[in-house]
Design an enzyme around this catalytic site. Structure first.
Site, short mmCIF file in Angstrom:
data_model
loop_
_atom_site.label_atom_id
_atom_site.label_comp_id
_atom_site.label_asym_id
_atom_site.label_seq_id
_atom_site.Cartn_x
_atom_site.Cartn_y
_atom_site.Cartn_z
N SER A 25 18.10 15.98 -5.87
CA SER A 25 17.65 15.59 -4.53
C SER A 25 17.77 16.76 -3.53
O SER A 25 18.76 17.50 -3.54
CB SER A 25 18.50 14.42 -4.02
N SER A 27 17.79 16.09 -0.32
CA SER A 27 18.31 15.49 0.91
C SER A 27 19.57 16.20 1.43
O SER A 27 19.68 16.43 2.65
CB SER A 27 18.59 14.00 0.71
N LYS A 82 17.57 -0.21 -3.68
CA LYS A 82 16.97 -0.51 -2.38
C LYS A 82 16.92 -2.01 -2.06
O LYS A 82 16.95 -2.39 -0.90
CB LYS A 82 15.55 0.08 -2.30
N ASP A 118 10.96 4.80 4.85
CA ASP A 118 9.91 5.27 3.91
C ASP A 118 8.51 5.07 4.52
O ASP A 118 7.67 5.97 4.49
CB ASP A 118 9.99 4.50 2.59
N GLY A 144 4.45 -0.43 -6.46
CA GLY A 144 5.90 -0.43 -6.68
C GLY A 144 6.65 -0.17 -5.38
O GLY A 144 6.17 -0.52 -4.30
N ALA A 146 7.48 2.65 -3.60
CA ALA A 146 6.85 3.52 -2.60
C ALA A 146 5.57 2.86 -2.08
O ALA A 146 5.32 2.84 -0.87
CB ALA A 146 6.54 4.88 -3.21
N TYR A 235 5.76 14.24 -5.07
CA TYR A 235 6.02 15.53 -4.43
C TYR A 235 6.75 16.53 -5.32
O TYR A 235 7.09 17.62 -4.88
CB TYR A 235 6.73 15.36 -3.09
P1 NAD Z 1 7.64 2.25 -9.13
O1 NAD Z 1 7.90 2.33 -10.60
O2 NAD Z 1 8.43 1.33 -8.27
O3 NAD Z 1 6.09 1.87 -8.90
C1 NAD Z 1 5.01 2.49 -9.57
C2 NAD Z 1 3.89 1.48 -9.70
O4 NAD Z 1 2.74 2.13 -10.22
C3 NAD Z 1 4.22 0.32 -10.65
O5 NAD Z 1 3.89 -0.89 -10.01
C4 NAD Z 1 3.32 0.59 -11.86
O6 NAD Z 1 2.90 -0.60 -12.51
C5 NAD Z 1 2.16 1.32 -11.22
N1 NAD Z 1 1.43 2.21 -12.10
C6 NAD Z 1 1.93 3.19 -12.88
N2 NAD Z 1 0.93 3.86 -13.50
C7 NAD Z 1 -0.23 3.28 -13.10
C8 NAD Z 1 -1.60 3.55 -13.37
N3 NAD Z 1 -1.97 4.53 -14.16
N4 NAD Z 1 -2.52 2.76 -12.78
C9 NAD Z 1 -2.15 1.74 -11.96
N5 NAD Z 1 -0.86 1.46 -11.66
C10 NAD Z 1 0.09 2.22 -12.22
O7 NAD Z 1 7.76 3.74 -8.60
P2 NAD Z 1 7.97 4.20 -7.08
O8 NAD Z 1 9.41 4.18 -6.75
O9 NAD Z 1 7.03 3.46 -6.22
O10 NAD Z 1 7.56 5.75 -7.19
C11 NAD Z 1 6.23 6.15 -7.42
C12 NAD Z 1 6.13 7.64 -7.15
O11 NAD Z 1 6.37 7.87 -5.77
C13 NAD Z 1 7.15 8.50 -7.89
O12 NAD Z 1 6.54 9.69 -8.30
C14 NAD Z 1 8.18 8.80 -6.82
O13 NAD Z 1 8.86 10.02 -7.05
C15 NAD Z 1 7.29 8.92 -5.61
N6 NAD Z 1 7.97 8.72 -4.33
C16 NAD Z 1 7.71 9.61 -3.34
C17 NAD Z 1 8.28 9.43 -2.10
C18 NAD Z 1 7.99 10.43 -1.02
O14 NAD Z 1 8.74 10.47 -0.05
N7 NAD Z 1 6.92 11.19 -1.13
C19 NAD Z 1 9.13 8.35 -1.85
C20 NAD Z 1 9.37 7.44 -2.88
C21 NAD Z 1 8.77 7.63 -4.13
#
Ligand code: NAD
Length: 292
Positions: A25, A27, A82, A118, A144, A146, A235
């Protein structure tokens, strides 16, 4: 030094992050560096559940109690805590309650108050990068953690029609239902990304596809059109295949770093009561990513 800074000047401010697999992280560096600019001695401790023996259900209450005893000013909360943290808090912000997820906990008068930065972090980054982007028809790919936070934020920002696509169709439907109950009927789950993108102004990508450990794109490149803006959530790396492909055909884009910075800016302000310098935090974040 303003009032909030002088309140902390004599002491060391303790904050941290509870989650699993958080050793990489950024952070701690982001928060400690921003605090340094304000003349604060702030220590940001990683509390990695991968280094504990018990389950989240067993460990989380103990860790929160320990943080309270050690006089932590606040905690960031990430996967897989969370939602699990909510019953352990004394109060929730409206945003955290609506989202059903907390990423920042702040100690106030002996009480733990849960927030979610977020969604507001995404909005901040999105509006800064694409101030004039149309929000009439927006597609969210990935419902999901995010994706849910961003969906609430996108509707709050003025999205009129939000089409949600997830390979888990039930998850997309559930999110659409929750959003509509709070924001009015503006979200719908759509089974395929091709039909969802017809006539869309923008695409928010919120699946993990494109991460270092999961390279590639979650949708066929030929579905992208130059008129579409693309907001990426991944990211690590900042430059994903989706962003590269979208830019090459002329799409306006926002990378996942802006949301990562935006949520940290919000958390810093909640922890310290100080106005963070968002541009400085972003420049620092990008230099840290470049060094990795
Ligand atoms: P998560 O597992 O909670 O959710 C991902 C979702 O995507 C799931 O519902 C899954 O079924 C769906 N999915 C996966 N592959 C798919 C595809 N090919 N087609 C359709 N749906 C699909 O994950 P999350 O915690 O939401 O994280 C997702 C991404 O966001 C990660 O890469 C994480 O690192 C990133 N993230 C970035 C930030 C930021 O500040 N930029 C913050 C949080 C998470």
């Amino acid at each position: 030094m303003d009032a909030a800074a002088s309140r902390f000047a004599q002491c060391k401010v303790l904050v941290g992050l509870i989650g699993a697999g958080i050793q990489r992280s950024l952070s701690p560096a982001m928060h400690e560096e921003e605090a340094r600019h304000h003349g604060l001695r702030l220590h940001y401790q990683l509390i990695d559940l991968d280094r504990t023996d018990g389950s989240v259900a067993a460990e989380l209450p103990l860790l929160l109690r320990a943080a309270r005893t050690m006089d932590f000013a606040g905690l960031n909360i990430t996967f897989p805590c969370k939602q699990a943290v909510i019953p352990l808090l004394d109060e929730l912000s409206d945003e955290a309650r609506q989202m059903g997820a907390v990423n920042t906990v702040v100690a106030r008068d002996g009480r733990w108050v849960g927030h979610n930065t977020d969604g507001s972090g995404w909005s901040w980054g999105f509006r800064r990068a694409l101030p004039a982007a149309r929000l009439d028809r927006v597609v969210l790919l990935g419902a999901g953690g995010a994706g849910s936070a961003i969906a609430h934020a996108a509707l709050r920002l003025g999205t009129r029609h939000l089409r949600i696509v997830d390979e888990d169709v039930q998850r997309a439907r559930k999110l659409a239902g929750e959003l509509n109950a709070i924001h009015g009927k503006r979200a719908v789950a759509v089974a395929g990304i091709a039909s969802a993108l017809e006539g869309a102004d923008g695409l928010i990508h919120a699946t993990p596809t494109g991460m270092d450990k999961m390279p590639g794109m979650a949708l066929p490149a030929q579905l992208l059109q130059p008129s579409l803006w693309v907001s990426e959530v991944v990211y690590f790396p900042l430059e994903t295949e989706l962003l590269r492909t979208a830019r090459a055909i002329g799409c306006a884009t926002v990378d996942g770093g802006t949301m990562a910075v935006g949520q940290a800016v919000g958390a810093f302000e909640l922890f310290t009561g100080l106005a963070a310098d968002a541009r400085r935090m972003e420049a620092h974040f990008r230099s840290l990513v470049a060094q990795r």
